[in-house]
Design an enzyme around this catalytic site. Sequence first.
Site, PDB file in Angstrom:
ATOM      1  N   GLU A  65      10.049  15.948  14.888  1.00 15.55           N
ATOM      2  CA  GLU A  65      10.466  15.770  13.503  1.00 15.55           C
ATOM      3  C   GLU A  65       9.681  16.756  12.631  1.00 15.55           C
ATOM      4  OE1 GLU A  65       9.266  12.155  11.476  1.00 15.55           O
ATOM      5  OE2 GLU A  65      11.268  11.958  10.649  1.00 15.55           O
TER       6      GLU A  65
ATOM      7  N   LYS B 247       0.851  -1.191   0.000  1.00 19.94           N
ATOM      8  CA  LYS B 247       0.000   0.000   0.000  1.00 19.94           C
ATOM      9  C   LYS B 247       0.885   1.238   0.000  1.00 19.94           C
ATOM     10  CE  LYS B 247      -1.797   2.883   2.772  1.00 19.94           C
ATOM     11  NZ  LYS B 247      -1.648   4.099   1.946  1.00 19.94           N
TER      12      LYS B 247
ATOM     13  N   GLU C 143       9.894   1.117  10.462  1.00 17.18           N
ATOM     14  CA  GLU C 143      10.959   2.097  10.172  1.00 17.18           C
ATOM     15  C   GLU C 143      10.314   3.459  10.327  1.00 17.18           C
ATOM     16  OE1 GLU C 143      14.034   1.328   9.451  1.00 17.18           O
ATOM     17  OE2 GLU C 143      13.754  -0.811   9.133  1.00 17.18           O
TER      18      GLU C 143
ATOM     19  N   GLY D  47       7.182   4.885   7.926  1.00 23.73           N
ATOM     20  CA  GLY D  47       6.365   6.088   8.061  1.00 23.73           C
ATOM     21  C   GLY D  47       6.619   6.730   9.414  1.00 23.73           C
TER      22      GLY D  47
ATOM     23  N   CYS E 187      13.899  10.621   6.539  1.00 20.29           N
ATOM     24  CA  CYS E 187      13.752  10.150   7.923  1.00 20.29           C
ATOM     25  C   CYS E 187      15.047  10.318   8.704  1.00 20.29           C
ATOM     26  CB  CYS E 187      13.324   8.698   7.923  1.00 20.29           C
ATOM     27  SG  CYS E 187      14.370   7.668   6.895  1.00 20.29           S
TER      28      CYS E 187
HETATM   29  P1  NAD Z   1       2.715   8.413   7.647  1.00 21.10           P
HETATM   30  O1  NAD Z   1       3.021   7.656   8.876  1.00 21.10           O
HETATM   31  O2  NAD Z   1       1.693   9.485   7.692  1.00 21.10           O
HETATM   32  O3  NAD Z   1       2.246   7.426   6.473  1.00 21.10           O
HETATM   33  C1  NAD Z   1       3.000   6.291   6.105  1.00 21.10           C
HETATM   34  C2  NAD Z   1       2.067   5.257   5.520  1.00 21.10           C
HETATM   35  O4  NAD Z   1       1.148   4.866   6.541  1.00 21.10           O
HETATM   36  C3  NAD Z   1       1.228   5.754   4.334  1.00 21.10           C
HETATM   37  O5  NAD Z   1       1.077   4.711   3.406  1.00 21.10           O
HETATM   38  C4  NAD Z   1      -0.095   6.085   4.980  1.00 21.10           C
HETATM   39  O6  NAD Z   1      -1.197   5.978   4.098  1.00 21.10           O
HETATM   40  C5  NAD Z   1      -0.190   5.035   6.070  1.00 21.10           C
HETATM   41  N1  NAD Z   1      -1.042   5.446   7.188  1.00 21.10           N
HETATM   42  C6  NAD Z   1      -1.284   6.712   7.614  1.00 21.10           C
HETATM   43  N2  NAD Z   1      -2.151   6.707   8.644  1.00 21.10           N
HETATM   44  C7  NAD Z   1      -2.465   5.400   8.871  1.00 21.10           C
HETATM   45  C8  NAD Z   1      -3.311   4.748   9.798  1.00 21.10           C
HETATM   46  N3  NAD Z   1      -4.026   5.429  10.684  1.00 21.10           N
HETATM   47  N4  NAD Z   1      -3.378   3.395   9.757  1.00 21.10           N
HETATM   48  C9  NAD Z   1      -2.670   2.694   8.852  1.00 21.10           C
HETATM   49  N5  NAD Z   1      -1.867   3.258   7.938  1.00 21.10           N
HETATM   50  C10 NAD Z   1      -1.756   4.597   7.946  1.00 21.10           C
HETATM   51  O7  NAD Z   1       4.119   8.949   7.136  1.00 21.10           O
HETATM   52  P2  NAD Z   1       4.415   9.858   5.878  1.00 21.10           P
HETATM   53  O8  NAD Z   1       3.954  11.244   6.197  1.00 21.10           O
HETATM   54  O9  NAD Z   1       3.919   9.202   4.630  1.00 21.10           O
HETATM   55  O10 NAD Z   1       6.009   9.807   5.810  1.00 21.10           O
HETATM   56  C11 NAD Z   1       6.796  10.569   6.631  1.00 21.10           C
HETATM   57  C12 NAD Z   1       7.277   9.765   7.820  1.00 21.10           C
HETATM   58  O11 NAD Z   1       7.938   8.591   7.361  1.00 21.10           O
HETATM   59  C13 NAD Z   1       8.313  10.513   8.627  1.00 21.10           C
HETATM   60  O12 NAD Z   1       8.037  10.381   9.997  1.00 21.10           O
HETATM   61  C14 NAD Z   1       9.620   9.811   8.280  1.00 21.10           C
HETATM   62  O13 NAD Z   1      10.608   9.910   9.260  1.00 21.10           O
HETATM   63  C15 NAD Z   1       9.163   8.421   8.075  1.00 21.10           C
HETATM   64  N6  NAD Z   1      10.126   7.655   7.265  1.00 21.10           N
HETATM   65  C16 NAD Z   1      10.918   6.743   7.892  1.00 21.10           C
HETATM   66  C17 NAD Z   1      11.871   6.036   7.164  1.00 21.10           C
HETATM   67  C18 NAD Z   1      12.753   5.020   7.854  1.00 21.10           C
HETATM   68  O14 NAD Z   1      13.296   4.179   7.151  1.00 21.10           O
HETATM   69  N7  NAD Z   1      12.909   5.055   9.145  1.00 21.10           N
HETATM   70  C19 NAD Z   1      12.009   6.253   5.800  1.00 21.10           C
HETATM   71  C20 NAD Z   1      11.189   7.189   5.188  1.00 21.10           C
HETATM   72  C21 NAD Z   1      10.239   7.888   5.942  1.00 21.10           C
END
Ligand code: NAD
Length: 497
Positions: free
Chosen positions: A400, A191, A267, A244, A302
């Site tokens: 962040e 997804k 992650e 995320g 991230c």
């Molecule tokens: P997010 O957590 O909002 O979303 C990530 C994914 O989770 C998306 O596919 C989203 O649709 C899904 N999601 C959102 N809310 C959800 C819920 N309630 N239930 C289930 N799924 C849900 O993150 P983002 O804004 O897309 O990305 C930014 C974040 O990702 C930052 O915090 C960043 O640090 C992190 N990130 C971490 C890494 C790593 O490897 N550690 C790499 C890239 C990004």
Amino acid sequence: MDRGAVTSWAEQAKKLKFHTQAFIDGKWADAASGKTFDVINPATNKVLAKVAACDKEDVDRAVKAARKAFNSGVWSKRPPGERKAILSKLADLILEHQDELALTDTLDMGKPITLTTTGDIPGSSDTIRWYAEAIDKVYDEIAPAGHGNLAMIRREALGVIGCVVPWNYPFQMAVWKIAPALACGNSVILKPAEQSPLSALKLAELAAEAGIPAGVFNVLPGFGETAGELIGRHMDVDCVGFTGSTEVGKYFLRYSAESNMKQVWLECGGKSPNLIFADCDDLEAAADASAFGIWGNQGEVCSANSRLLVEESIKDKFIALLRERAKGFQPGDPLDPATNMGSIVEARQTEKIMSYIEKGKAIASLVEGGKRLTLNGSDNFVTPTIFDNVKNNMVIAQEEIFGPVLSVISFKTEEEAVKIANDTIYGLAASIWSNNLKRVHRLTDVIQAGTVSVNCVDAGGNTVPFGGFKQSGIGRDLSLHAFDKYTNLKTVWVKYG
Ligand code: NAD
């Protein structure tokens, strides 16, 4: 700006055709509800496509197809050499479609075309090839068990893996999950983030063309609160690989606890410290890397080096070096190959970044940037920003921001530097700049981070694990250690004596 090159990418963009349906059981399908959502190019605010908004019926169908494919053995029991050949073909196809994929991610989330063409897409092909090659080179184990006993430690594919990924490296983050998961023989449901689903859909097309059987790889575009949560709570999903935010990562732990106790690998976010000591003998190189470490990919990384911890005696000098670099990091048209900073992913994220900048102005000293710009009809551009005189307990040092905002904190001693570096809920990455060998080793012992880069920033690659300490996550992407997440260990003990 090289107008010719911009025009050439813009012309290619006009000809691009996107998949807009979900990919389930080897077929393209609208969402069962018929609902769609708009995918917007943040650099122009224009709608790129209307994409299927998957919900319960779609998730159920995908899980059923994935389970059926897994149980049939069409992929899970396929000889390792054959799985390797198919994933290698997928790596080739990604390179063949490299421009299209790069352009898709650039249009979808605003990052510069130079990053997607030189980094995200060829890097993703490399990662798939690396895991393809590993398939027939990783052995199981025989344990010491005494005469007349044969104790085997075998790895088995888990089953159905849900991969839920973010928008900051749309294609690459998807590949970091699906490559090891598929290499182990699992079926996968991907997804992508709602902000950037298009390259994942192209990946489905290429995976099918490479020969990955129907049901083994499914892509469900949709929202987190619907498709994402449904995957997290599904009783027949064995494991979720998530990248995320820390907030949503915690939701997945809850979904698991409240459903089938599926394995959850996370992650998540970071607030990574970049420590610059006065004994660093190349402050110019440190400034180049530090600038890239916070302003590259618009700071939407991230492991961005968002806290600069600098020894007090060189602070002013180092900030001056960074301000020079900021001039070379001004936001531009993502389709211009000369642009090294594109647009922020969406208006909401731009507003979030600007609200942190406003908070920062009230408590610290804004010495560079802090501006929201309008280009080509979109105001999703933020200039490289530096706050000086930041204290580590301030909101701009603890939370962040996920944008091009650097918080500078000074220290007097090594002990103080370590204390500040570790005073965070996160532990994804850290960098140390010093020429004192003993100091470097003392610090790598005590810094709490999944990756510690010395005299460089954000070092890594397919061969080494990537992931976080503390609330930056659980488990590791990349390297052979990623196989730990997508396999079960089975002990088989044979007594024959
Ligand atoms: P997010 O957590 O909002 O979303 C990530 C994914 O989770 C998306 O596919 C989203 O649709 C899904 N999601 C959102 N809310 C959800 C819920 N309630 N239930 C289930 N799924 C849900 O993150 P983002 O804004 O897309 O990305 C930014 C974040 O990702 C930052 O915090 C960043 O640090 C992190 N990130 C971490 C890494 C790593 O490897 N550690 C790499 C890239 C990004």
